[in-house]
Design a protein around this motif. Structure first.
Motif, PDB file in Angstrom:
ATOM      1  N   HIS A  41       0.816  -1.209   0.000  1.00  0.00           N
ATOM      2  CA  HIS A  41       0.000   0.000   0.000  1.00  0.00           C
ATOM      3  C   HIS A  41       0.853   1.264   0.000  1.00  0.00           C
ATOM      4  CE1 HIS A  41      -2.959  -3.005   1.206  1.00  0.00           C
ATOM      5  NE2 HIS A  41      -3.888  -2.135   0.886  1.00  0.00           N
ATOM      6  N   GLY A  42       2.139   1.107  -0.341  1.00  0.00           N
ATOM      7  CA  GLY A  42       3.019   2.261  -0.465  1.00  0.00           C
ATOM      8  C   GLY A  42       3.427   2.879   0.852  1.00  0.00           C
ATOM      9  N   MET A  43       3.451   2.078   1.927  1.00  0.00           N
ATOM     10  CA  MET A  43       3.781   2.614   3.246  1.00  0.00           C
ATOM     11  C   MET A  43       4.961   1.868   3.854  1.00  0.00           C
ATOM     12  SD  MET A  43       0.372   3.515   5.395  1.00  0.00           S
ATOM     13  CE  MET A  43       1.473   4.112   6.682  1.00  0.00           C
ATOM     14  N   SER A  44       5.686   2.563   4.726  1.00  0.00           N
ATOM     15  CA  SER A  44       6.753   1.957   5.511  1.00  0.00           C
ATOM     16  C   SER A  44       6.756   2.598   6.884  1.00  0.00           C
ATOM     17  CB  SER A  44       8.114   2.149   4.842  1.00  0.00           C
ATOM     18  OG  SER A  44       9.157   1.725   5.703  1.00  0.00           O
ATOM     19  N   LEU A  45       7.069   1.812   7.902  1.00  0.00           N
ATOM     20  CA  LEU A  45       7.166   2.349   9.264  1.00  0.00           C
ATOM     21  C   LEU A  45       8.582   2.783   9.591  1.00  0.00           C
ATOM     22  CD1 LEU A  45       4.919  -0.206  11.213  1.00  0.00           C
ATOM     23  CD2 LEU A  45       4.274   1.947  10.102  1.00  0.00           C
ATOM     24  N   GLY A 102       5.771   5.384  13.645  1.00  0.00           N
ATOM     25  CA  GLY A 102       7.032   5.738  13.034  1.00  0.00           C
ATOM     26  C   GLY A 102       8.151   5.725  14.056  1.00  0.00           C
ATOM     27  N   PRO A 103       9.399   5.975  13.631  1.00  0.00           N
ATOM     28  CA  PRO A 103      10.539   5.960  14.555  1.00  0.00           C
ATOM     29  C   PRO A 103      10.408   6.955  15.700  1.00  0.00           C
ATOM     30  CG  PRO A 103      11.297   5.965  12.281  1.00  0.00           C
ATOM     31  CD  PRO A 103       9.818   6.224  12.240  1.00  0.00           C
ATOM     32  N   ASP A 104       9.670   8.056  15.481  1.00  0.00           N
ATOM     33  CA  ASP A 104       9.510   9.066  16.530  1.00  0.00           C
ATOM     34  C   ASP A 104       8.353   8.754  17.474  1.00  0.00           C
ATOM     35  OD1 ASP A 104       7.402   9.465  14.819  1.00  0.00           O
ATOM     36  OD2 ASP A 104       7.716  11.632  14.569  1.00  0.00           O
ATOM     37  N   GLY A 105       7.689   7.602  17.282  1.00  0.00           N
ATOM     38  CA  GLY A 105       6.586   7.222  18.148  1.00  0.00           C
ATOM     39  C   GLY A 105       5.228   7.710  17.700  1.00  0.00           C
ATOM     40  N   THR A 106       5.168   8.465  16.604  1.00  0.00           N
ATOM     41  CA  THR A 106       3.897   8.966  16.096  1.00  0.00           C
ATOM     42  C   THR A 106       3.116   7.840  15.418  1.00  0.00           C
ATOM     43  OG1 THR A 106       4.851  11.150  15.725  1.00  0.00           O
ATOM     44  CG2 THR A 106       2.800  10.652  14.573  1.00  0.00           C
ATOM     45  N   VAL A 129       5.375  -1.481  16.789  1.00  0.00           N
ATOM     46  CA  VAL A 129       4.003  -1.905  16.528  1.00  0.00           C
ATOM     47  C   VAL A 129       3.428  -2.520  17.792  1.00  0.00           C
ATOM     48  CG1 VAL A 129       2.537  -3.481  15.194  1.00  0.00           C
ATOM     49  CG2 VAL A 129       4.479  -2.339  14.087  1.00  0.00           C
ATOM     50  N   LEU A 130       2.170  -2.205  18.075  1.00  0.00           N
ATOM     51  CA  LEU A 130       1.414  -2.884  19.117  1.00  0.00           C
ATOM     52  C   LEU A 130       0.355  -3.748  18.439  1.00  0.00           C
ATOM     53  CD1 LEU A 130       0.812  -0.022  21.724  1.00  0.00           C
ATOM     54  CD2 LEU A 130       2.447  -1.909  21.886  1.00  0.00           C
ATOM     55  N   MET A 131       0.284  -4.997  18.823  1.00  0.00           N
ATOM     56  CA  MET A 131      -0.617  -5.966  18.194  1.00  0.00           C
ATOM     57  C   MET A 131      -1.567  -6.525  19.249  1.00  0.00           C
ATOM     58  SD  MET A 131       0.594  -9.566  16.501  1.00  0.00           S
ATOM     59  CE  MET A 131      -0.538 -10.858  16.025  1.00  0.00           C
ATOM     60  N   LEU A 132      -2.864  -6.384  19.009  1.00  0.00           N
ATOM     61  CA  LEU A 132      -3.893  -6.923  19.897  1.00  0.00           C
ATOM     62  C   LEU A 132      -4.520  -8.119  19.215  1.00  0.00           C
ATOM     63  CD1 LEU A 132      -5.496  -6.295  22.622  1.00  0.00           C
ATOM     64  CD2 LEU A 132      -7.229  -5.302  21.106  1.00  0.00           C
ATOM     65  N   THR A 133      -4.486  -9.286  19.866  1.00  0.00           N
ATOM     66  CA  THR A 133      -4.865 -10.501  19.166  1.00  0.00           C
ATOM     67  C   THR A 133      -5.177 -11.627  20.139  1.00  0.00           C
ATOM     68  OG1 THR A 133      -4.143 -11.974  17.378  1.00  0.00           O
ATOM     69  CG2 THR A 133      -2.498 -11.389  19.009  1.00  0.00           C
TER      70      THR A 133
END
Length: 244
Positions: free
Chosen positions: A75-79, A107-111, A84-88
């Motif tokens: 989808h043209g995105m990169s972190l 992102g790397p800055d936490g945003t 990442v937080l994963m709820l599962t």
């Protein structure tokens, strides 16, 4: 930042408002983990919580994070290496069923850059939605995946998905041309993911993921017996890596 890993004993409610009102509630528990650093459990407890890459995204990546990154790249995105937080649900005693897995992607800055909502149905299909929540944690997206046999693939979702903290409070609405058709909520309070806490929850909710799957099927049969018409199931179960 929310401490992970964590456990959330939760109450899940489904409220169907049309064409016939129906309410379903059940209790279970969810994990909040960093997919880059899944929890390391004592050997005797490992059958109670396994996080398997085959259960997420295309199922053919070496790790869950690799599956997520592949989906975002499509989808043209990169972190750019952000966390990442994963709820599962974890795989329990070899079984897993995840109606909804959520990934809060930073992102790397936490945003927060986006949220990925990974949906599984009881027919073995899965689909992922790329969401961009506003400041209140609310996002909208069109429905593109067959979930309930009583709803066609139309309308749109309005999701409120604030990042988990001490309390978990998630809401998913399905709106169709005639108005709001369905609402799902997940409510819970965080607990430390200690071996004792996991064992207590596993004893309180044995075979938790199998119980969730069985409950959905049971209530589906009840709705069918009450005369709710079944919608044809499309042959297309989109793969999560397919751009939408």
């Amino acid at each position: 930042m929310t401490v992970v890993p964590a456990l959330y004993p939760v109450t899940v409610a489904h409220v169907r408002t049309g064409p016939r009102r129906y309410v379903l509630r059940h209790r279970t528990y969810l994990w909040l983990v960093d997919p880059d650093h899944p929890p390391r459990l004592p050997r005797p407890l490992r059958p109670l919580a396994r996080f398997d890459p085959r259960d997420h995204f295309t199922g053919d990546r070496p790790t869950i994070r690799a599956g997520l990154d592949g989906f975002l790249a499509a989808h043209g995105m990169s972190l750019d290496g952000g966390h990442v937080l994963m709820l599962t649900h974890a795989r329990v005693l070899g079984h897993v069923f995840n109606p909804l897995t959520l990934y809060w992607c930073h992102g790397p800055d936490g945003t927060l850059r986006c949220v990925v909502a990974e949906v599984h149905n009881t027919y073995g299909g899965r689909h992922c939605y790329l969401l961009r929540p506003d400041q209140a944690g609310t996002a909208r997206t069109g429905k593109r995946f067959y979930v309930s046999p009583f709803f066609p693939v139309d309308g749109g979702y309005r999701m409120r998905l604030p990042p988990p903290d001490r309390r978990l409070h998630l809401t998913v609405h399905l709106d169709r041309a005639g108005g709001r058709a369905f609402t799902a909520t997940v409510r819970g309070v965080r607990r430390a993911a200690t071996p004792t806490a996991l064992l207590r929850l596993a004893l309180r909710h044995p075979w938790s993921t199998l119980a969730v799957s069985a409950a959905i099927r049971f209530h589906g049969i009840r709705l069918y017996l009450r005369g709710l018409p079944v919608q044809p199931r499309p042959h297309d179960h989109r793969t999560p890596g397919e751009p939408t």
